[in-house]
Design a protein around this motif. Structure first.
Motif, PDB file in Angstrom:
ATOM      1  N   THR A  64      56.320  -6.640 -76.425  1.00  0.00           N
ATOM      2  CA  THR A  64      54.897  -6.872 -76.694  1.00  0.00           C
ATOM      3  C   THR A  64      54.139  -5.611 -77.097  1.00  0.00           C
ATOM      4  N   GLY A  65      54.442  -4.463 -76.495  1.00  0.00           N
ATOM      5  CA  GLY A  65      53.726  -3.233 -76.844  1.00  0.00           C
ATOM      6  C   GLY A  65      53.901  -2.840 -78.305  1.00  0.00           C
ATOM      7  N   PRO A  66      55.144  -2.690 -78.772  1.00  0.00           N
ATOM      8  CA  PRO A  66      55.342  -2.380 -80.189  1.00  0.00           C
ATOM      9  C   PRO A  66      54.799  -3.461 -81.129  1.00  0.00           C
ATOM     10  N   THR A  67      54.831  -4.723 -80.686  1.00  0.00           N
ATOM     11  CA  THR A  67      54.281  -5.793 -81.530  1.00  0.00           C
ATOM     12  C   THR A  67      52.782  -5.630 -81.684  1.00  0.00           C
ATOM     13  N   THR A  68      52.093  -5.273 -80.608  1.00  0.00           N
ATOM     14  CA  THR A  68      50.647  -5.054 -80.689  1.00  0.00           C
ATOM     15  C   THR A  68      50.344  -3.920 -81.665  1.00  0.00           C
ATOM     16  N   ARG A  69      51.090  -2.835 -81.583  1.00  0.00           N
ATOM     17  CA  ARG A  69      50.870  -1.715 -82.509  1.00  0.00           C
ATOM     18  C   ARG A  69      51.198  -2.115 -83.947  1.00  0.00           C
ATOM     19  N   LEU A  70      52.239  -2.912 -84.139  1.00  0.00           N
ATOM     20  CA  LEU A  70      52.589  -3.404 -85.470  1.00  0.00           C
ATOM     21  C   LEU A  70      51.441  -4.234 -86.037  1.00  0.00           C
ATOM     22  N   ILE A  71      50.904  -5.149 -85.238  1.00  0.00           N
ATOM     23  CA  ILE A  71      49.783  -5.985 -85.692  1.00  0.00           C
ATOM     24  C   ILE A  71      48.570  -5.119 -85.998  1.00  0.00           C
ATOM     25  N   ASP A  72      48.318  -4.118 -85.155  1.00  0.00           N
ATOM     26  CA  ASP A  72      47.208  -3.193 -85.409  1.00  0.00           C
ATOM     27  C   ASP A  72      47.358  -2.526 -86.780  1.00  0.00           C
ATOM     28  N   ARG A  73      48.566  -2.038 -87.086  1.00  0.00           N
ATOM     29  CA  ARG A  73      48.802  -1.369 -88.379  1.00  0.00           C
ATOM     30  C   ARG A  73      48.600  -2.331 -89.544  1.00  0.00           C
ATOM     31  N   LEU A  74      49.154  -3.546 -89.417  1.00  0.00           N
ATOM     32  CA  LEU A  74      49.015  -4.522 -90.503  1.00  0.00           C
ATOM     33  C   LEU A  74      47.567  -4.972 -90.656  1.00  0.00           C
ATOM     34  N   GLU A  75      46.853  -5.077 -89.541  1.00  0.00           N
ATOM     35  CA  GLU A  75      45.446  -5.460 -89.600  1.00  0.00           C
ATOM     36  C   GLU A  75      44.622  -4.353 -90.243  1.00  0.00           C
ATOM     37  N   GLN A  76      44.867  -3.117 -89.857  1.00  0.00           N
ATOM     38  CA  GLN A  76      44.138  -1.982 -90.418  1.00  0.00           C
ATOM     39  C   GLN A  76      44.390  -1.865 -91.924  1.00  0.00           C
TER      40      GLN A  76
END
Length: 149
Positions: A64-76
């Motif tokens: 879940t942690g890396p997934t949250t960061r991945l989503i953050d990058r794609l969202e940004q």
């Protein structure tokens, strides 16, 4: 991946093919200024549609942690957005909003070369190839799930 009916070099040829596909995926991601996992996750979202972060974590094999960061990058970068889950306002859904602008340009040479290769096959041969791709996709997904269990 060898059976008596297969040629001896089939396994090696297949491994070379998979390695080339992965190498191209990594190079394409880099050319779009994305990580390979980011591009992979974006592809999953575009093929499958919106999903929860937990579902995306399961599909990518990330925690879940890396997934949250991945989503953050794609969202940004503007490729996904988080929206409230209509069935449960405590949850969010991640939905794709676009593709990297350069992705089509970056993928064009490979797509053209693969298209040229495919034109050398008869309609019947293409049916066999696409049947294989469909069935192999299912086999890989099922065995990946078994490995993760």
């Amino acid at each position: 991946m060898s059976t008596p009916a297969m040629r001896a070099e089939a396994g090696e040829a297949y491994r070379r093919y998979l390695s080339a596909v992965m190498f191209h995926g990594h190079a394409s991601a880099r050319a779009c200024e994305l990580g390979a996992t980011d591009l992979y996750a974006l592809n999953i979202l575009q093929l499958t549609g919106a999903m929860t972060p937990g579902e995306l974590a399961t599909r990518t094999g990330l925690t879940t942690g890396p997934t949250t960061r991945l989503i953050d990058r794609l969202e940004q970068a503007g490729y996904v957005r988080r929206v409230p889950d209509p069935g449960d306002r405590r949850k969010v859904i991640v939905e794709p909003t676009g593709s990297p602008a350069d992705l089509d340009r970056i993928m064009a040479p490979a797509r053209q070369r693969i298209g040229e290769i495919l034109t050398g096959y008869s309609p019947e041969q293409l049916d066999v190839l696409f049947d294989y791709f469909t069935r192999a996709t299912e086999a890989y997904q099922e065995t990946a799930e078994q490995l993760r269990s």
